[in-house]
Design an enzyme around this catalytic site. Structure first.
Site, PDB file in Angstrom:
ATOM      1  N   HIS A 178       0.844  -1.202   0.000  1.00  0.00           N
ATOM      2  CA  HIS A 178       0.000   0.000   0.000  1.00  0.00           C
ATOM      3  C   HIS A 178       0.883   1.258   0.000  1.00  0.00           C
ATOM      4  O   HIS A 178       0.889   2.043   0.949  1.00  0.00           O
ATOM      5  CB  HIS A 178      -0.878  -0.046   1.249  1.00  0.00           C
ATOM      6  CG  HIS A 178      -2.040   0.888   1.260  1.00  0.00           C
ATOM      7  ND1 HIS A 178      -1.971   2.194   0.826  1.00  0.00           N
ATOM      8  CD2 HIS A 178      -3.321   0.706   1.686  1.00  0.00           C
ATOM      9  CE1 HIS A 178      -3.155   2.770   0.997  1.00  0.00           C
ATOM     10  NE2 HIS A 178      -3.988   1.881   1.518  1.00  0.00           N
ATOM     11  N   GLU A 281      -0.621   1.206  -5.637  1.00  0.00           N
ATOM     12  CA  GLU A 281      -0.396  -0.025  -4.884  1.00  0.00           C
ATOM     13  C   GLU A 281      -0.363  -1.231  -5.805  1.00  0.00           C
ATOM     14  O   GLU A 281      -1.311  -1.460  -6.567  1.00  0.00           O
ATOM     15  CB  GLU A 281      -1.501  -0.202  -3.846  1.00  0.00           C
ATOM     16  CG  GLU A 281      -1.742   1.031  -2.977  1.00  0.00           C
ATOM     17  CD  GLU A 281      -3.055   0.969  -2.224  1.00  0.00           C
ATOM     18  OE1 GLU A 281      -3.428  -0.140  -1.791  1.00  0.00           O
ATOM     19  OE2 GLU A 281      -3.712   2.014  -2.081  1.00  0.00           O
TER      20      GLU A 281
END
Length: 309
Positions: A178, A281
Protein backbone atom coordinates in the site's frame (compact mmCIF):
# COMPACT_ATOMS: atom_id res chain seq x y z
CA UNK A 1 11.22 7.72 26.96
CA UNK A 2 12.25 5.03 29.45
CA UNK A 3 12.39 1.48 28.15
CA UNK A 4 12.35 -1.75 30.09
CA UNK A 5 15.52 -3.77 30.50
CA UNK A 6 13.98 -6.48 28.30
CA UNK A 7 13.33 -3.99 25.47
CA UNK A 8 16.87 -2.65 25.71
CA UNK A 9 18.26 -6.16 25.72
CA UNK A 10 16.22 -6.99 22.59
CA UNK A 11 17.48 -3.85 20.83
CA UNK A 12 21.07 -4.61 21.76
CA UNK A 13 20.67 -8.19 20.56
CA UNK A 14 19.36 -7.01 17.18
CA UNK A 15 22.32 -4.69 16.77
CA UNK A 16 24.76 -7.37 17.88
CA UNK A 17 23.38 -9.90 15.40
CA UNK A 18 22.24 -7.87 12.41
CA UNK A 19 23.72 -4.35 12.39
CA UNK A 20 26.09 -3.49 9.54
CA UNK A 21 28.71 -0.88 10.50
CA UNK A 22 28.00 2.51 8.93
CA UNK A 23 25.09 1.04 6.89
CA UNK A 24 22.38 -0.50 9.09
CA UNK A 25 21.47 -0.01 12.73
CA UNK A 26 18.38 -0.57 14.86
CA UNK A 27 16.82 2.09 17.10
CA UNK A 28 13.49 2.72 18.82
CA UNK A 29 10.90 5.35 17.93
CA UNK A 30 7.59 6.50 19.42
CA UNK A 31 6.29 4.12 22.04
CA UNK A 32 9.19 1.71 21.74
CA UNK A 33 8.78 0.46 18.16
CA UNK A 34 11.99 -0.85 16.63
CA UNK A 35 13.17 0.64 13.33
CA UNK A 36 16.06 -0.38 11.08
CA UNK A 37 17.86 2.67 9.69
CA UNK A 38 19.77 2.06 6.44
CA UNK A 39 22.25 4.40 4.78
CA UNK A 40 24.53 3.46 1.89
CA UNK A 41 26.13 5.10 -1.14
CA UNK A 42 22.87 4.86 -3.09
CA UNK A 43 20.09 5.81 -0.67
CA UNK A 44 18.73 6.01 2.85
CA UNK A 45 15.70 4.17 4.21
CA UNK A 46 14.00 3.10 7.42
CA UNK A 47 11.90 0.01 8.13
CA UNK A 48 9.68 -0.51 11.18
CA UNK A 49 9.65 -4.09 12.47
CA UNK A 50 6.02 -3.65 13.48
CA UNK A 51 4.17 -4.42 10.28
CA UNK A 52 7.38 -4.94 8.33
CA UNK A 53 6.59 -1.44 7.14
CA UNK A 54 9.06 0.59 5.14
CA UNK A 55 8.76 4.19 6.36
CA UNK A 56 11.12 6.05 4.05
CA UNK A 57 13.34 5.73 0.99
CA UNK A 58 15.31 8.52 -0.64
CA UNK A 59 18.02 7.95 -3.24
CA UNK A 60 21.14 10.04 -2.68
CA UNK A 61 20.57 11.81 -6.01
CA UNK A 62 16.96 12.76 -5.17
CA UNK A 63 16.25 16.17 -3.68
CA UNK A 64 12.93 14.95 -2.24
CA UNK A 65 11.84 11.74 -0.50
CA UNK A 66 10.13 9.12 -2.65
CA UNK A 67 8.04 7.52 0.11
CA UNK A 68 5.64 9.75 2.06
CA UNK A 69 5.19 9.66 5.82
CA UNK A 70 3.16 12.37 7.59
CA UNK A 71 4.91 14.41 10.24
CA UNK A 72 2.04 13.49 12.57
CA UNK A 73 2.53 9.73 12.13
CA UNK A 74 2.20 7.85 15.41
CA UNK A 75 4.25 4.82 16.42
CA UNK A 76 2.38 2.73 18.97
CA UNK A 77 2.22 -1.02 19.60
CA UNK A 78 -0.45 -2.87 17.57
CA UNK A 79 -1.58 0.35 15.86
CA UNK A 80 -1.38 0.86 12.11
CA UNK A 81 1.05 3.51 10.86
CA UNK A 82 -0.18 5.96 8.24
CA UNK A 83 2.15 6.40 5.27
CA UNK A 84 5.20 4.46 4.14
CA UNK A 85 4.46 1.04 2.66
CA UNK A 86 1.95 -0.90 4.79
CA UNK A 87 1.77 -4.63 4.04
CA UNK A 88 -1.85 -5.64 3.41
CA UNK A 89 -2.13 -9.40 3.98
CA UNK A 90 -3.85 -11.90 3.94
CA UNK A 91 -6.76 -9.78 2.80
CA UNK A 92 -6.95 -6.39 1.12
CA UNK A 93 -9.53 -3.80 2.23
CA UNK A 94 -12.28 -5.02 4.57
CA UNK A 95 -12.60 -8.71 5.38
CA UNK A 96 -15.15 -10.35 3.09
CA UNK A 97 -17.41 -11.58 5.89
CA UNK A 98 -16.23 -10.33 9.32
CA UNK A 99 -16.54 -6.57 9.77
CA UNK A 100 -14.77 -6.76 13.14
CA UNK A 101 -11.56 -8.06 11.59
CA UNK A 102 -8.86 -5.43 10.91
CA UNK A 103 -8.93 -3.49 7.66
CA UNK A 104 -6.26 -4.74 5.23
CA UNK A 105 -5.47 -7.81 7.33
CA UNK A 106 -3.32 -8.35 10.37
CA UNK A 107 0.22 -8.31 8.99
CA UNK A 108 0.58 -4.53 9.13
CA UNK A 109 0.17 -4.27 12.92
CA UNK A 110 2.11 -7.32 14.07
CA UNK A 111 5.79 -7.59 15.05
CA UNK A 112 8.02 -9.09 12.36
CA UNK A 113 11.33 -10.79 13.05
CA UNK A 114 14.67 -10.13 11.34
CA UNK A 115 16.01 -13.17 9.46
CA UNK A 116 19.14 -11.65 7.95
CA UNK A 117 20.86 -8.50 6.75
CA UNK A 118 23.69 -8.08 4.27
CA UNK A 119 25.60 -5.64 2.09
CA UNK A 120 25.69 -6.55 -1.59
CA UNK A 121 28.51 -6.05 -4.06
CA UNK A 122 26.59 -3.31 -5.90
CA UNK A 123 26.50 -1.18 -2.74
CA UNK A 124 22.87 -1.90 -1.87
CA UNK A 125 21.68 -3.17 1.51
CA UNK A 126 19.29 -6.06 2.03
CA UNK A 127 17.13 -6.96 5.01
CA UNK A 128 14.95 -10.07 5.27
CA UNK A 129 11.99 -10.24 7.67
CA UNK A 130 9.47 -12.93 8.58
CA UNK A 131 6.06 -12.76 10.28
CA UNK A 132 5.39 -15.37 12.96
CA UNK A 133 1.81 -16.58 12.45
CA UNK A 134 0.19 -16.83 15.88
CA UNK A 135 -2.93 -18.68 17.00
CA UNK A 136 -4.72 -15.31 17.28
CA UNK A 137 -4.00 -14.64 13.61
CA UNK A 138 -5.13 -18.15 12.65
CA UNK A 139 -8.42 -17.50 14.44
CA UNK A 140 -9.05 -14.88 11.74
CA UNK A 141 -7.39 -16.76 8.88
CA UNK A 142 -7.26 -20.52 9.58
CA UNK A 143 -4.25 -21.52 7.48
CA UNK A 144 -0.65 -22.40 8.12
CA UNK A 145 1.66 -20.14 6.16
CA UNK A 146 5.08 -18.53 6.21
CA UNK A 147 5.23 -14.87 5.20
CA UNK A 148 8.59 -13.31 4.36
CA UNK A 149 9.53 -9.82 3.25
CA UNK A 150 12.76 -9.08 1.39
CA UNK A 151 13.77 -5.41 1.03
CA UNK A 152 16.72 -4.20 -1.03
CA UNK A 153 17.70 -0.54 -0.57
CA UNK A 154 19.81 0.87 -3.39
CA UNK A 155 19.44 3.31 -6.26
CA UNK A 156 16.17 1.47 -6.78
CA UNK A 157 13.94 0.08 -4.03
CA UNK A 158 13.06 -3.61 -4.38
CA UNK A 159 10.53 -5.38 -2.20
CA UNK A 160 9.34 -8.98 -2.39
CA UNK A 161 6.42 -10.35 -0.34
CA UNK A 162 6.65 -14.16 -0.27
CA UNK A 163 3.81 -16.40 0.91
CA UNK A 164 4.52 -20.10 1.48
CA UNK A 165 1.60 -22.49 1.95
CA UNK A 166 2.47 -24.95 4.72
CA UNK A 167 -0.97 -26.62 4.60
CA UNK A 168 -2.07 -29.85 2.97
CA UNK A 169 -4.68 -27.95 0.96
CA UNK A 170 -4.83 -24.78 -1.17
CA UNK A 171 -5.73 -21.41 0.29
CA UNK A 172 -6.83 -18.06 -1.18
CA UNK A 173 -5.55 -14.61 -0.25
CA UNK A 174 -5.64 -11.00 -1.37
CA UNK A 175 -2.76 -8.62 -0.73
CA UNK A 176 -1.17 -5.26 -1.48
CA UNK A 177 1.91 -3.16 -0.91
CA UNK A 178 0.00 0.00 0.00
CA UNK A 179 2.70 2.45 -1.09
CA UNK A 180 2.37 6.17 -0.33
CA UNK A 181 4.48 8.09 -2.85
CA UNK A 182 5.59 11.61 -2.00
CA UNK A 183 4.56 14.25 -4.57
CA UNK A 184 4.88 18.02 -4.87
CA UNK A 185 1.12 18.64 -5.21
CA UNK A 186 -1.47 15.97 -5.99
CA UNK A 187 -3.33 18.37 -8.32
CA UNK A 188 -0.21 18.72 -10.48
CA UNK A 189 0.73 15.05 -10.96
CA UNK A 190 -0.71 12.22 -13.02
CA UNK A 191 -0.27 8.46 -13.31
CA UNK A 192 0.57 6.79 -16.61
CA UNK A 193 0.39 3.14 -17.61
CA UNK A 194 -3.23 2.13 -17.04
CA UNK A 195 -4.88 3.38 -20.23
CA UNK A 196 -7.61 0.95 -21.29
CA UNK A 197 -7.49 -1.05 -18.03
CA UNK A 198 -10.79 -2.02 -16.38
CA UNK A 199 -11.33 -0.68 -12.85
CA UNK A 200 -13.71 -0.82 -9.89
CA UNK A 201 -14.39 2.68 -8.55
CA UNK A 202 -14.97 2.73 -4.78
CA UNK A 203 -15.40 6.52 -4.69
CA UNK A 204 -18.29 6.17 -7.15
CA UNK A 205 -20.09 3.39 -5.28
CA UNK A 206 -18.14 0.52 -6.85
CA UNK A 207 -19.19 1.31 -10.37
CA UNK A 208 -16.97 -0.10 -13.13
CA UNK A 209 -15.32 1.50 -16.14
CA UNK A 210 -12.24 1.40 -18.37
CA UNK A 211 -9.47 3.94 -17.94
CA UNK A 212 -9.15 6.51 -20.73
CA UNK A 213 -5.64 7.96 -20.93
CA UNK A 214 -3.65 9.05 -17.89
CA UNK A 215 -5.06 9.43 -14.37
CA UNK A 216 -5.24 13.08 -13.20
CA UNK A 217 -6.35 14.17 -9.72
CA UNK A 218 -9.06 16.78 -9.13
CA UNK A 219 -11.21 14.89 -6.60
CA UNK A 220 -11.10 11.70 -4.53
CA UNK A 221 -9.72 8.75 -6.50
CA UNK A 222 -10.06 5.23 -5.10
CA UNK A 223 -9.87 2.62 -7.85
CA UNK A 224 -8.88 -1.02 -8.15
CA UNK A 225 -7.52 -1.69 -11.63
CA UNK A 226 -7.75 -5.41 -12.40
CA UNK A 227 -6.11 -7.91 -14.73
CA UNK A 228 -3.07 -5.72 -15.27
CA UNK A 229 0.64 -6.42 -14.93
CA UNK A 230 1.63 -3.13 -16.57
CA UNK A 231 4.32 -0.77 -15.31
CA UNK A 232 2.99 2.52 -13.92
CA UNK A 233 4.68 5.91 -13.77
CA UNK A 234 3.96 8.87 -11.49
CA UNK A 235 4.78 12.06 -13.40
CA UNK A 236 5.59 15.06 -11.17
CA UNK A 237 6.54 18.13 -13.26
CA UNK A 238 7.10 20.45 -10.29
CA UNK A 239 9.72 18.12 -8.80
CA UNK A 240 10.95 17.31 -12.31
CA UNK A 241 10.83 13.56 -11.86
CA UNK A 242 9.09 10.37 -12.80
CA UNK A 243 8.68 7.47 -10.38
CA UNK A 244 8.57 4.17 -12.27
CA UNK A 245 6.74 1.24 -10.66
CA UNK A 246 7.53 -2.25 -11.96
CA UNK A 247 5.86 -5.29 -10.48
CA UNK A 248 5.86 -9.08 -10.63
CA UNK A 249 3.22 -11.51 -9.37
CA UNK A 250 0.62 -8.73 -9.15
CA UNK A 251 -2.54 -8.64 -11.27
CA UNK A 252 -4.13 -5.52 -9.70
CA UNK A 253 -3.07 -1.90 -9.25
CA UNK A 254 -4.82 0.37 -6.74
CA UNK A 255 -4.69 4.15 -7.18
CA UNK A 256 -5.84 6.29 -4.25
CA UNK A 257 -5.92 9.83 -2.94
CA UNK A 258 -8.68 10.85 -0.47
CA UNK A 259 -8.83 14.55 -1.43
CA UNK A 260 -9.83 17.24 1.07
CA UNK A 261 -13.21 16.18 2.50
CA UNK A 262 -12.33 12.53 2.98
CA UNK A 263 -8.94 13.47 4.42
CA UNK A 264 -10.56 15.56 7.17
CA UNK A 265 -12.75 12.58 8.09
CA UNK A 266 -9.67 10.37 8.39
CA UNK A 267 -7.96 12.74 10.79
CA UNK A 268 -4.40 11.37 10.71
CA UNK A 269 -2.93 12.88 7.56
CA UNK A 270 -1.78 16.16 9.07
CA UNK A 271 -2.61 19.61 7.72
CA UNK A 272 -3.04 19.36 3.94
CA UNK A 273 -1.25 16.01 3.99
CA UNK A 274 -3.54 14.69 1.28
CA UNK A 275 -1.90 17.11 -1.17
CA UNK A 276 1.50 15.51 -0.66
CA UNK A 277 0.99 11.89 -1.64
CA UNK A 278 -0.53 9.46 -4.07
CA UNK A 279 -0.91 5.75 -3.41
CA UNK A 280 -0.13 3.46 -6.35
CA UNK A 281 -0.40 -0.02 -4.88
CA UNK A 282 0.77 -3.27 -6.43
CA UNK A 283 -1.87 -5.78 -5.38
CA UNK A 284 -3.90 -8.90 -5.97
CA UNK A 285 -7.46 -7.87 -5.14
CA UNK A 286 -11.08 -8.59 -6.00
CA UNK A 287 -11.20 -11.02 -8.96
CA UNK A 288 -7.40 -11.23 -8.85
CA UNK A 289 -7.34 -13.09 -5.53
CA UNK A 290 -4.45 -15.57 -5.47
CA UNK A 291 -4.75 -19.29 -4.88
CA UNK A 292 -1.58 -20.69 -3.34
CA UNK A 293 -1.38 -24.44 -3.81
CA UNK A 294 -0.51 -26.75 -0.92
CA UNK A 295 3.23 -26.82 -0.37
CA UNK A 296 3.86 -24.04 -2.92
CA UNK A 297 4.71 -20.35 -2.67
CA UNK A 298 3.61 -17.09 -4.23
CA UNK A 299 5.76 -13.97 -4.61
CA UNK A 300 4.56 -10.43 -5.27
CA UNK A 301 7.48 -8.11 -5.97
CA UNK A 302 7.96 -4.44 -6.85
CA UNK A 303 10.80 -2.21 -7.96
CA UNK A 304 10.67 1.59 -7.70
CA UNK A 305 13.00 3.81 -9.71
CA UNK A 306 13.29 7.61 -9.92
CA UNK A 307 14.05 9.35 -13.21
CA UNK A 308 14.79 13.06 -13.50
CA UNK A 309 12.95 14.99 -16.24
Amino acid sequence: MDFSSDALAELNDLNDRFAIPFKLRFKTVGEGLVVADITNVHASASICLQGGQLLSWQPTASAEPVIWLPSAATFAPKASIRGGIPVCWPWFSAHCSEASFPMHGFARTQPWQVKSTRSLDDGSTEISLTLPITSAMQAMWPHQAQLDLLINVGNTLKIALITRNLCDSDFILTEALHTYFSVSDIAQVHVDGLDGIHFHDKAAGWTEDDQAGTIPFAAEVDRVYVNTTERCTIVDPAWQRRIHINKLGSQSTVVWNPWATRAVQMGDLGADGWKRFVCVESANARENAVTVAAGKSHTMAVEYRVEEI
